[in-house]
Design a protein around this motif. Structure first.
Motif, PDB file in Angstrom:
ATOM      1  N   ARG A 191       5.219  -2.739  12.529  1.00 14.79           N
ATOM      2  CA  ARG A 191       3.801  -2.741  12.144  1.00 14.79           C
ATOM      3  C   ARG A 191       2.874  -2.881  13.351  1.00 14.79           C
ATOM      4  NH1 ARG A 191       3.677  -6.864   6.882  1.00 14.79           N
ATOM      5  NH2 ARG A 191       4.621  -5.414   5.358  1.00 14.79           N
ATOM      6  N   ASN A 192       3.483  -3.122  14.526  1.00 17.77           N
ATOM      7  CA  ASN A 192       2.718  -3.365  15.752  1.00 17.77           C
ATOM      8  C   ASN A 192       1.789  -4.571  15.606  1.00 17.77           C
ATOM      9  OD1 ASN A 192       2.209  -2.811  18.461  1.00 17.77           O
ATOM     10  ND2 ASN A 192       0.423  -1.551  17.994  1.00 17.77           N
ATOM     11  N   THR A 193       2.277  -5.587  14.927  1.00 20.06           N
ATOM     12  CA  THR A 193       1.571  -6.873  14.809  1.00 20.06           C
ATOM     13  C   THR A 193       2.546  -7.949  15.269  1.00 20.06           C
ATOM     14  OG1 THR A 193       2.284  -7.085  12.496  1.00 20.06           O
ATOM     15  CG2 THR A 193       0.111  -6.113  12.902  1.00 20.06           C
ATOM     16  N   ARG A 194       2.767  -7.989  16.556  1.00 22.96           N
ATOM     17  CA  ARG A 194       3.873  -8.781  17.102  1.00 22.96           C
ATOM     18  C   ARG A 194       3.461 -10.220  17.336  1.00 22.96           C
ATOM     19  NH1 ARG A 194       6.407  -3.992  20.981  1.00 22.96           N
ATOM     20  NH2 ARG A 194       6.030  -2.348  19.481  1.00 22.96           N
ATOM     21  N   LYS A 195       3.429 -10.975  16.271  1.00 25.03           N
ATOM     22  CA  LYS A 195       3.054 -12.376  16.302  1.00 25.03           C
ATOM     23  C   LYS A 195       4.273 -13.233  16.675  1.00 25.03           C
ATOM     24  CE  LYS A 195      -1.159 -11.537  14.988  1.00 25.03           C
ATOM     25  NZ  LYS A 195      -2.275 -11.712  15.962  1.00 25.03           N
ATOM     26  N   PRO A 196       4.051 -14.495  17.019  1.00 27.48           N
ATOM     27  CA  PRO A 196       5.181 -15.382  17.331  1.00 27.48           C
ATOM     28  C   PRO A 196       6.216 -15.427  16.215  1.00 27.48           C
ATOM     29  CG  PRO A 196       3.129 -16.393  18.012  1.00 27.48           C
ATOM     30  CD  PRO A 196       2.753 -15.144  17.262  1.00 27.48           C
ATOM     31  N   LEU A 197       7.440 -15.793  16.589  1.00 26.65           N
ATOM     32  CA  LEU A 197       8.555 -15.851  15.644  1.00 26.65           C
ATOM     33  C   LEU A 197       8.241 -16.848  14.534  1.00 26.65           C
ATOM     34  CD1 LEU A 197      11.469 -14.715  15.278  1.00 26.65           C
ATOM     35  CD2 LEU A 197      12.276 -16.795  16.425  1.00 26.65           C
ATOM     36  N   ALA A 198       8.288 -16.346  13.312  1.00 28.94           N
ATOM     37  CA  ALA A 198       7.848 -17.137  12.156  1.00 28.94           C
ATOM     38  C   ALA A 198       9.007 -17.930  11.553  1.00 28.94           C
ATOM     39  CB  ALA A 198       7.253 -16.215  11.104  1.00 28.94           C
ATOM     40  N   PRO A 199       8.684 -18.989  10.809  1.00 30.58           N
ATOM     41  CA  PRO A 199       9.737 -19.764  10.132  1.00 30.58           C
ATOM     42  C   PRO A 199      10.480 -18.903   9.112  1.00 30.58           C
ATOM     43  CG  PRO A 199       7.635 -20.946  10.107  1.00 30.58           C
ATOM     44  CD  PRO A 199       7.348 -19.545  10.567  1.00 30.58           C
ATOM     45  N   PRO A 200      11.690 -19.291   8.759  1.00 27.83           N
ATOM     46  CA  PRO A 200      12.428 -18.547   7.730  1.00 27.83           C
ATOM     47  C   PRO A 200      11.802 -18.738   6.358  1.00 27.83           C
ATOM     48  CG  PRO A 200      13.618 -20.532   8.348  1.00 27.83           C
ATOM     49  CD  PRO A 200      12.463 -20.432   9.287  1.00 27.83           C
ATOM     50  N   VAL A 201      12.092 -17.801   5.490  1.00 22.09           N
ATOM     51  CA  VAL A 201      11.644 -17.882   4.101  1.00 22.09           C
ATOM     52  C   VAL A 201      12.871 -17.749   3.204  1.00 22.09           C
ATOM     53  CG1 VAL A 201       9.300 -17.039   4.497  1.00 22.09           C
ATOM     54  CG2 VAL A 201      11.139 -15.392   4.121  1.00 22.09           C
ATOM     55  N   ASP A 202      12.734 -18.160   1.963  1.00 19.72           N
ATOM     56  CA  ASP A 202      13.877 -18.118   1.046  1.00 19.72           C
ATOM     57  C   ASP A 202      14.264 -16.697   0.679  1.00 19.72           C
ATOM     58  OD1 ASP A 202      14.118 -20.878   1.033  1.00 19.72           O
ATOM     59  OD2 ASP A 202      12.806 -21.117  -0.714  1.00 19.72           O
ATOM     60  N   SER A 203      13.282 -15.792   0.710  1.00 20.72           N
ATOM     61  CA  SER A 203      13.549 -14.406   0.350  1.00 20.72           C
ATOM     62  C   SER A 203      12.555 -13.499   1.054  1.00 20.72           C
ATOM     63  CB  SER A 203      13.441 -14.209  -1.166  1.00 20.72           C
ATOM     64  OG  SER A 203      13.479 -12.836  -1.501  1.00 20.72           O
ATOM     65  N   MET A 204      12.993 -12.278   1.390  1.00 19.48           N
ATOM     66  CA  MET A 204      12.098 -11.299   1.998  1.00 19.48           C
ATOM     67  C   MET A 204      11.307 -10.530   0.943  1.00 19.48           C
ATOM     68  SD  MET A 204      12.056 -11.381   5.301  1.00 19.48           S
ATOM     69  CE  MET A 204      11.379  -9.770   5.733  1.00 19.48           C
ATOM     70  N   GLU A 205      11.571 -10.808  -0.314  1.00 15.35           N
ATOM     71  CA  GLU A 205      10.821 -10.147  -1.388  1.00 15.35           C
ATOM     72  C   GLU A 205       9.334 -10.475  -1.261  1.00 15.35           C
ATOM     73  OE1 GLU A 205      10.793  -9.777  -6.284  1.00 15.35           O
ATOM     74  OE2 GLU A 205      12.373 -10.907  -5.258  1.00 15.35           O
ATOM     75  N   GLY A 206       8.531  -9.437  -1.225  1.00 15.43           N
ATOM     76  CA  GLY A 206       7.095  -9.608  -1.046  1.00 15.43           C
ATOM     77  C   GLY A 206       6.663  -9.609   0.404  1.00 15.43           C
ATOM     78  N   GLU A 207       7.633  -9.707   1.320  1.00 12.40           N
ATOM     79  CA  GLU A 207       7.312  -9.693   2.756  1.00 12.40           C
ATOM     80  C   GLU A 207       7.191  -8.263   3.288  1.00 12.40           C
ATOM     81  OE1 GLU A 207       6.925 -12.301   5.008  1.00 12.40           O
ATOM     82  OE2 GLU A 207       7.035 -13.786   3.392  1.00 12.40           O
ATOM     83  N   TRP A 208       7.996  -7.355   2.720  1.00 12.60           N
ATOM     84  CA  TRP A 208       8.017  -5.991   3.236  1.00 12.60           C
ATOM     85  C   TRP A 208       7.978  -4.976   2.101  1.00 12.60           C
ATOM     86  CZ3 TRP A 208      13.478  -6.597   5.886  1.00 12.60           C
ATOM     87  CH2 TRP A 208      14.434  -6.911   4.909  1.00 12.60           C
ATOM     88  N   LEU A 209       7.584  -3.763   2.455  1.00 15.46           N
ATOM     89  CA  LEU A 209       7.594  -2.649   1.512  1.00 15.46           C
ATOM     90  C   LEU A 209       8.970  -1.987   1.549  1.00 15.46           C
ATOM     91  CD1 LEU A 209       4.078  -1.154   2.372  1.00 15.46           C
ATOM     92  CD2 LEU A 209       4.692  -2.569   0.386  1.00 15.46           C
ATOM     93  N   PRO A 210       9.338  -1.239   0.511  1.00 12.35           N
ATOM     94  CA  PRO A 210      10.685  -0.654   0.476  1.00 12.35           C
ATOM     95  C   PRO A 210      11.026   0.195   1.705  1.00 12.35           C
ATOM     96  CG  PRO A 210       9.672  -0.514  -1.681  1.00 12.35           C
ATOM     97  CD  PRO A 210       8.618  -1.041  -0.764  1.00 12.35           C
ATOM     98  N   HIS A 211      10.064   1.013   2.173  1.00  4.01           N
ATOM     99  CA  HIS A 211      10.382   1.853   3.337  1.00  4.01           C
ATOM    100  C   HIS A 211      10.522   1.005   4.601  1.00  4.01           C
ATOM    101  CE1 HIS A 211       5.997   1.544   3.951  1.00  4.01           C
ATOM    102  NE2 HIS A 211       6.250   1.830   5.218  1.00  4.01           N
ATOM    103  N   GLU A 212       9.804  -0.107   4.658  1.00  5.24           N
ATOM    104  CA  GLU A 212       9.940  -1.016   5.802  1.00  5.24           C
ATOM    105  C   GLU A 212      11.292  -1.719   5.759  1.00  5.24           C
ATOM    106  OE1 GLU A 212       5.288  -2.316   6.584  1.00  5.24           O
ATOM    107  OE2 GLU A 212       6.440  -3.334   5.005  1.00  5.24           O
ATOM    108  N   GLN A 213      11.691  -2.112   4.589  1.00 11.14           N
ATOM    109  CA  GLN A 213      13.005  -2.736   4.430  1.00 11.14           C
ATOM    110  C   GLN A 213      14.108  -1.785   4.886  1.00 11.14           C
ATOM    111  OE1 GLN A 213      13.916  -3.991   0.423  1.00 11.14           O
ATOM    112  NE2 GLN A 213      16.039  -4.534   0.912  1.00 11.14           N
ATOM    113  N   ALA A 214      14.019  -0.528   4.466  1.00 10.05           N
ATOM    114  CA  ALA A 214      15.033   0.454   4.848  1.00 10.05           C
ATOM    115  C   ALA A 214      15.066   0.649   6.358  1.00 10.05           C
ATOM    116  CB  ALA A 214      14.753   1.782   4.143  1.00 10.05           C
ATOM    117  N   GLN A 215      13.884   0.708   6.979  1.00  9.99           N
ATOM    118  CA  GLN A 215      13.817   0.914   8.424  1.00  9.99           C
ATOM    119  C   GLN A 215      14.406  -0.273   9.183  1.00  9.99           C
ATOM    120  OE1 GLN A 215       9.918   1.974   9.835  1.00  9.99           O
ATOM    121  NE2 GLN A 215      10.512   1.939  11.998  1.00  9.99           N
ATOM    122  N   ILE A 216      14.077  -1.476   8.745  1.00 11.94           N
ATOM    123  CA  ILE A 216      14.577  -2.670   9.428  1.00 11.94           C
ATOM    124  C   ILE A 216      16.075  -2.834   9.211  1.00 11.94           C
ATOM    125  CG2 ILE A 216      14.482  -5.204   9.418  1.00 11.94           C
ATOM    126  CD1 ILE A 216      11.416  -4.849   8.916  1.00 11.94           C
TER     127      ILE A 216
END
Length: 341
Positions: free
Chosen positions: A254-279
């Protein structure tokens, strides 16, 4: 317990000196030093620092200074660049800087070289003073660097002092077949960036072996692969810790390279499907789970690639969890590891 296909494999560390959310850049550097001292005690072979510019999330703009700092406060582990982005620097400067490091810390300094900018295009232009790179620049710059480091250049008009005649092994880093063929033709060790660019790993390794020519530095091929490794007591806990790495990669695309964030319980809602596939594609070579899960994955990877060395990178938000992850990993290639965390 040792795992048969891993016990004869060297394990090393790549550190991008990540800045975690809520921490200072000085704290990021202090944690990297602590990690280097920790992995030295655990028996890792080398500790490499990457070169990145104009990134709020990373404090690795000056690998040379960080290498000096880490080598000063360790005693055995090899320390080097993973890598210096050679197009950003004059070969003479690199020879002098690493010559100085090798003079201060003889027998412990590695010079890994890459040809990517390590940043965005605008920053690359600022680093390179608007010089346009051609396909031959990287091979030519390597040859110039090797000349400055050679004893034969003692009668040259331009000399690297210190640097000339010192034992500073070179490594070529890459994520493409270009760098693989070049490393083979020059008879240099080759490290593939499979931790974020997995697509050409197998083809690159094949071409490296196919084109390898023995050199003064290396008699036979030597391959290294960098992979993401996150180990915890359970698969579930490791997967939770890994969400920080996935959020980091999300910032990259996304070119929004912020500091390393804390973990979350789930990535649901964090990314869009095409972003998930790319990562998930970018992080294909990620080994996340309990020691048993990671051991099985790394054994398959070793069998498929036959690499000589595995370089582990671990984007983990919690420093103690990162230290523990490397301790768990070391148990896979060492018979006995005492707990130091």
């Amino acid at each position: 317990m040792q795992h048969s296909s891993l016990k004869n494999t060297s394990f090393s560390v790549l550190d991008l000196v990540p800045v975690t959310e809520g921490a200072t850049r000085r704290e990021a550097i202090d944690r990297s030093l602590d990690l280097a001292q920790h992995t030295e005690r655990l028996g890792y072979k080398r500790f490499w620092i990457s070169e990145h510019h104009n990134m709020e999330s990373l404090a690795s703009a000056s690998p040379v200074l960080l290498i000096s700092h880490i080598a000063e406060h360790t005693s055995r582990i090899r320390v080097g660049s993973g890598g210096v982005m050679l197009p950003n620097h004059a070969p003479l400067i690199v020879a002098e800087q690493f010559g100085t490091l090798a003079t201060l810390f003889p027998g412990r300094i590695d010079l890994g070289l890459g040809r990517a900018p390590g940043t965005d295009q605008r920053t690359a232009m600022a680093l390179r003073r608007y010089q346009q790179e051609t396909v031959q620049d990287f091979p030519n710059n390597i040859e110039e660097l090797q000349l400055y480091l050679s004893e034969e250049n003692s009668t040259g008009a331009v000399r690297a002092i210190p640097g000339e005649g010192l034992d500073i092994p070179l490594y070529l880093l890459g994520s493409s077949t270009f760098s693989a063929q070049l490393a083979g033709k020059k008879g240099l060790p080759y490290a593939f960036a499979s931790h974020f660019a997995p697509a050409q790993l197998h083809e690159a390794l094949h071409l490296y072996h196919q084109h390898f020519q023995p050199s003064e530095q290396l008699e036979k091929p030597y391959t290294m692969a960098c992979v993401n490794v996150i180990v915890a007591e359970t698969d579930a806990e490791a997967q939770r810790l890994a969400t920080s790495a996935k959020r980091f990669m999300l910032g990259v695309i996304r070119n929004t390279r912020k500091p390393l964030a804390p973990p979350v319980d789930s990535m649901e809602g964090e990314w869009l499907p095409h972003e998930q596939a790319q990562i998930e594609h970018m992080m294909r070579y990620s080994f996340i789970g309990s020691p048993q899960t990671v051991a099985a994955g790394l054994e398959r990877f070793k069998e498929q690639t036959q690499v000589d060395e595995i370089i582990a990178i671990s984007h983990i938000y919690e420093h103690q969890a990162r230290l523990k992850s490397y301790e768990h990993l070391s148990s896979l290639f060492k018979a006995e590891v005492s707990s130091v965390v």
